[in-house]
Scaffold this motif. Structure first.
Motif, short mmCIF file in Angstrom:
data_model
loop_
_atom_site.label_atom_id
_atom_site.label_comp_id
_atom_site.label_asym_id
_atom_site.label_seq_id
_atom_site.Cartn_x
_atom_site.Cartn_y
_atom_site.Cartn_z
N ASP A 198 0.91 -1.08 0.13
CA ASP A 198 -0.02 -0.03 0.06
C ASP A 198 0.86 1.09 0.09
O ASP A 198 1.61 1.50 1.04
N LEU A 199 1.01 1.97 -0.89
CA LEU A 199 1.73 3.08 -1.43
C LEU A 199 0.91 4.53 -1.10
O LEU A 199 1.29 5.41 -1.46
N LYS A 200 -0.40 4.19 -0.59
CA LYS A 200 -1.23 5.26 -0.10
C LYS A 200 -2.04 5.76 -1.37
O LYS A 200 -3.06 6.06 -1.38
N PHE A 201 -1.14 6.36 -2.34
CA PHE A 201 -1.94 6.59 -3.46
C PHE A 201 -2.11 5.58 -4.63
O PHE A 201 -2.96 5.89 -5.34
N ILE A 202 -1.69 4.49 -4.32
CA ILE A 202 -2.06 3.16 -4.99
C ILE A 202 -1.59 2.15 -4.22
O ILE A 202 -0.74 1.94 -3.74
N ALA A 203 -2.27 1.03 -4.40
CA ALA A 203 -1.99 -0.28 -3.69
C ALA A 203 -2.52 -1.37 -4.59
O ALA A 203 -3.07 -1.32 -5.42
N GLY A 204 -1.70 -2.51 -3.97
CA GLY A 204 -2.03 -3.84 -4.83
C GLY A 204 -1.07 -5.05 -4.48
O GLY A 204 -0.28 -4.57 -3.38
N PHE A 206 4.92 -0.99 -11.37
CA PHE A 206 5.27 0.20 -10.86
C PHE A 206 5.65 0.03 -9.43
O PHE A 206 4.83 -0.42 -8.50
N MET A 207 6.79 0.37 -9.09
CA MET A 207 7.54 0.16 -7.82
C MET A 207 6.86 -1.17 -7.20
O MET A 207 6.68 -1.26 -5.87
N GLY A 208 7.08 -2.17 -8.01
CA GLY A 208 6.85 -3.64 -7.45
C GLY A 208 5.49 -3.99 -7.69
O GLY A 208 5.27 -5.28 -7.82
N LEU A 209 4.57 -3.24 -7.71
CA LEU A 209 3.37 -3.72 -8.03
C LEU A 209 3.04 -4.11 -9.37
O LEU A 209 3.45 -3.74 -10.49
N GLY A 210 2.41 -5.35 -9.47
CA GLY A 210 2.28 -6.17 -10.68
C GLY A 210 0.77 -5.93 -11.31
O GLY A 210 -0.07 -5.90 -10.57
#
Length: 393
Positions: free
Chosen positions: A276-282, A304-308
């Motif tokens: 959870d990057l706050k502005f996006i999570a997954g 993006f920053m590890g999110l697949g």
């Protein structure tokens, strides 16, 4: 090099490309998230899209083969994934079974000769196959579609074929004595064995048998001994660690096939892969802290920053299956922004960026929720995930 894992990689492509400008993860008191409403509206929109596309099956076949040619499973998944979506909606009582059956027949009738061609079946007839020809990806997914049909319909037009393909898969698993079946003659993704086992499990329910339990038990014993990571999660292949692109799908499969496995696996998946990057999570493609391939690959989709992309797209179904309302709310809010995202992407001419990943074979199309036919087919399954009945009839 694809199996079920990349079927949803394009679901989040629109998301990945605009991440820096969007803020999804946090809701607010004035605009509470209604996940159920978002999922229902999305499922209905997808259903209407496929209803329209299937008015002339021959046109859909031509479109699917053209638009999905870049994907190795593009000759099967655009036909089988919508079957799974229609079946989910019918079993959940969201649409009339008669309508679902009619649409599923169109899709299966198109997939039969394509699967026979893929397996080079004698006489182009799947009934002439005497083994799986080490094509577990195609045969397992094809059988999953046939199983979905029989879960919904009493019609027996595919019964003989379903029986034949199921027996081929059962025999293959018995010969492997717990080891995974081959995805293709040259390589194996472990999740493909679970897709095939899930198709057998549904056949068991339909025919009031109990063959899957023994096969699955042996396979899980093999997995526990040879294919677990330090986090207790299953490896994707013999040469890779756990990957979100198949773990999300595994949760969906296990939640129906053997719920206790899904219940045990999901917290470990969240611990190792939820970000959870706050502005996006997954869900991340690689375990948090493992750089893996920073830019992703054909299985993960863009990252993006590890999110697949694949992990998060199919993660919608996983969070539904796991009854994880908090994370489902986050993913549903992201899903609710799709139309705005696609419109923005078209204005920014994001197709130029897509070409960097896929060449000239994929372009955004606003008539699809995800921007792509392949993505909509996968999304149709993910957002409609439903619990199967213990006994069909």
């Amino acid at each position: 090099m694809m199996s079920i894992k990349p079927t949803v990689k394009v679901l989040s492509l629109f998301l990945i490309l605009l991440l820096p400008t969007l803020c999804f993860a946090e809701g607010d008191a004035q605009h509470p998230i209604n996940s159920a409403q978002i999922l229902k509206a999305t499922a209905e929109k997808l259903r209407l899209t496929f209803d329209d596309l299937l008015r002339v099956p021959e046109h859909y076949r031509e479109l699917a083969l053209k638009d999905c040619a870049i994907f190795p499973e593009g000759r099967l998944y655009p036909f089988t994934l919508p079957v799974m979506g229609y079946a989910n909606m019918a079993m959940a009582g969201e649409i009339e079974k008669a309508h679902a059956i009619k649409q599923m027949q169109k899709l299966i009738d198109m997939s039969i000769p394509l699967t026979a061609e893929q397996l080079n079946a004698p006489g182009n007839d799947l009934m002439n196959l005497r083994n799986t020809k080490r094509q577990g990806t195609f045969l397992g997914m094809f059988n999953y579609g046939l199983s979905c049909y029989r879960m919904v319909s009493d019609d027996d037009r595919y019964t003989a074929l379903h029986e034949h393909v199921t027996r081929l898969l059962i025999n293959e698993f018995m010969s492997k004595d717990g080891w995974p079946i081959d995805s293709y003659p040259t390589y194996t993704w472990y999740v493909d064995s679970l897709v095939a086992l899930a198709s057998i499990d549904m056949w068991d329910r339909i025919n009031h048998k109990n063959i899957t339990a023994g096969l699955l038990k042996k396979h899980l014993q093999w997995r526990d001994k040879f294919a677990l990571t330090a986090q207790g999660l299953p490896k994707a292949t013999a040469y890779q660690t756990s990957r979100g692109c198949d773990l999300s799908m595994q949760i969906c499969l296990f939640a129906n096939m053997q719920p206790e496995i899904a219940k045990a696996m999901y917290p470990a998946y969240v611990k190792a892969h939820w970000l959870d990057l706050k502005f996006i999570a997954g869900f991340t493609e690689w375990p948090i802290g493992d750089p893996g391939l920073p830019m992703g690959d054909i299985d993960s989709g863009p990252m993006f920053m590890g999110l697949g992309a694949t992990a998060t797209g199919m993660g919608i179904g996983a969070t539904i299956a796991a009854d994880d309302q908090a994370r489902l709310d986050i993913l549903a809010k992201e899903l609710g922004q799709v139309s705005t995202i696609i419109q923005t992407m078209m204005k920014l001419d994001v197709n130029d960026n897509i070409k960097k990943w896929f060449g000239d074979e994929l372009t955004l199309d606003q008539k699809y929720i995800s921007g792509f036919l392949y993505g909509d087919a996968a999304l149709f399954y993910s957002v409609t995930w439903t619990k199967f009945p213990d006994r069909v009839r």
